[in-house]
Design an enzyme around this catalytic site. Structure first.
Site, short mmCIF file in Angstrom:
data_model
loop_
_atom_site.label_atom_id
_atom_site.label_comp_id
_atom_site.label_asym_id
_atom_site.label_seq_id
_atom_site.Cartn_x
_atom_site.Cartn_y
_atom_site.Cartn_z
N HIS A 25 -7.33 -10.93 0.18
CA HIS A 25 -6.58 -10.49 1.35
C HIS A 25 -7.31 -10.95 2.61
CE1 HIS A 25 -3.89 -8.47 3.88
NE2 HIS A 25 -3.89 -7.25 3.36
N ASN A 83 -2.35 -4.35 13.24
CA ASN A 83 -3.65 -3.67 13.16
C ASN A 83 -4.57 -4.05 14.33
OD1 ASN A 83 -3.30 -2.06 10.80
ND2 ASN A 83 -3.45 -3.91 9.57
N ALA A 127 -5.53 -11.46 5.59
CA ALA A 127 -4.42 -11.37 6.54
C ALA A 127 -4.40 -10.00 7.22
CB ALA A 127 -3.10 -11.62 5.81
N ASN A 128 -3.41 -9.83 8.10
CA ASN A 128 -3.05 -8.53 8.68
C ASN A 128 -4.18 -7.80 9.41
OD1 ASN A 128 -0.49 -8.97 7.77
ND2 ASN A 128 -0.65 -7.63 5.99
N TYR A 182 -7.39 -7.52 8.81
CA TYR A 182 -8.48 -6.90 8.06
C TYR A 182 -9.74 -7.77 8.12
CZ TYR A 182 -4.82 -3.71 6.60
OH TYR A 182 -3.80 -2.80 6.61
N GLY A 234 10.40 -10.85 5.67
CA GLY A 234 11.80 -10.78 6.04
C GLY A 234 12.75 -11.56 5.15
N THR A 268 0.85 -1.19 0.00
CA THR A 268 0.00 0.00 0.00
C THR A 268 0.88 1.24 0.00
OG1 THR A 268 -1.87 -1.06 1.09
CG2 THR A 268 -1.69 1.32 1.34
N ARG A 308 9.28 -4.94 1.05
CA ARG A 308 10.10 -3.74 1.25
C ARG A 308 11.25 -3.65 0.27
NH1 ARG A 308 10.59 -4.84 7.51
NH2 ARG A 308 10.03 -6.89 6.68
#
Length: 378
Positions: A184, A244, A186-187, A189, A306, A35, A328
């Protein structure tokens, strides 16, 4: 700033073509969803987004940033949608640009649920979620980062309407030229909010037992795969990540083991698993057997979190993952595949430009010059 990769790539199949359902990917390196809040206020992806993804088309597969499936799905300012014609047209320019450079691209279908703020919701209303529990998290609004609001619990009658939003997003993604979609889940949401007992306090058919808490996820998968086909559908999971404000499930091994077993019925292309804490440590207290998830799933296992080149090469050598996704590292390295292949230095991203803004920190990271590439090989 730059840093040097110490591991020299071998003849690993990380860099060789692989068949993912109907698609032949150029390599096993995937650009993970990122995002970046570069869309217009109307959720239409513009020329900047087109350029950003085209620059990264050498990835075996690109998974887009989270794409809002409806106006209510939004939790961050300037994120793109895929629920109206203008948005679909904008994404078609993206997919055409990626395909022109030989790449493949999936759209990540996204509903944030409670991870939102009234300023991001139509009419300034409160966001919707499985239960009225406010997350300890912040979201990016037009006025900067603000704390999440306490959501309103979805009624039992409203839940099929949200499933239908996912179903409508699927043909929109295909019309925009995407090669497939990723759900999505995950995370912290919406889908994960239903799944975890830490965020789901419902007493109807969508809460309580594990089978009930997984019902929404499986209904969404059924709706989306019913349109796109399982071979063009993936799903992202984060079994132990607390981001989150989503505290871990009380028994993640059982919960996610059940989910993955049920997913086998849909013939999905892959599961995309965040190993450890999103953007954090790979190891968590109590541990988690990600290899067991890989062994139990019949499709491809995509590993994330990672990973650097050395870890990716080891994962392939030990057959711990079929595909490796990098987030990243892709921010600052549009030609990440080539940099990995020849052992070149990596650009380091500027965190100040992660969210919002223009080309700076988005499309202006340099690719290797021919001289730099030759020097790296030698």
């Amino acid at each position: 700033m730059e840093h040097r990769i110490e591991t020299t790539p071998t003849l690993s199949d990380l860099f060789r073509p692989v068949q993912l359902g109907p698609l032949q990917l150029a390599n096993r390196i995937v650009m993970a969803p990122l995002t970046r809040s570069r869309a217009g206020a109307d959720g239409v992806p513009g020329s900047l987004i087109v350029e950003h993804y085209a620059q990264r088309a050498s990835a075996g597969l690109i998974i887009t940033e989270g794409v809002n499936i409806s106006p209510q799905a939004r939790g961050y300012a300037f994120t793109p949608g895929i629920y109206d014609d203008a948005q679909v047209d904008g994404w078609q320019r993206v997919t055409e640009a990626v395909h022109a450079r030989g790449g493949h691209i999936f759209a990540q279908l996204w509903h944030v649920g409670r991870v939102s703020h009234p300023s991001l919701q139509p009419g300034g209303v409160l966001p919707l979620a499985p239960s009225a529990i406010r997350p300890e998290a912040t979201v990016y609004t037009p006025k900067g980062f603000q704390p999440c609001s306490t959501p309103v619990a979805l009624t039992t009658a409203q839940i099929p309407q949200v499933v239908e939003q996912y179903r409508r997003a699927a043909p929109n993604a295909l019309a925009a030229g995407f090669d497939g979609v990723e759900i999505h889940a995950a995370n912290g949401y919406l889908i994960e909010q239903f799944l975890r007992d830490s965020t789901n306090r419902r007493t109807d058919a969508y809460g309580g037992s594990l089978e009930n808490r997984a019902r929404f996820l499986l209904e969404v998968v059924d709706a989306v795969a019913g349109v796109c086909g399982g071979e063009r559908t993936g799903i992202r999971l984060s079994p132990v990540s607390p981001v989150n404000g989503a505290a871990p499930d009380s028994d993640p091994a059982t919960t996610y083991g059940y989910v993955v077993a049920q997913l086998n019925a849909f013939g999905l292309a892959y599961i995309h698993v965040i190993e450890g804490i999103t953007q954090g440590p790979r190891d968590v207290e109590g541990g988690f057997d990600f290899e067991k998830l890989r062994r139990s799933f019949k499709g491809f296992y995509m590993a994330n979190n990672g990973y650097d080149l050395a870890l990716a090469l080891e994962a392939r050598r030990a057959d711990l993952a079929d595909l490796i996704s990098f987030g990243r590292l892709y921010i600052a390295n549009p030609d990440l595949v080539e940099r990995f292949r020849c052992g070149a230095r990596l650009n380091v991203p500027d965190r100040a430009t992660f969210f919002g803004g223009g080309a700076a920190g988005y499309t202006d990271y340099p690719a290797l010059t021919p001289l730099e590439r030759d020097a790296a090989w030698h």
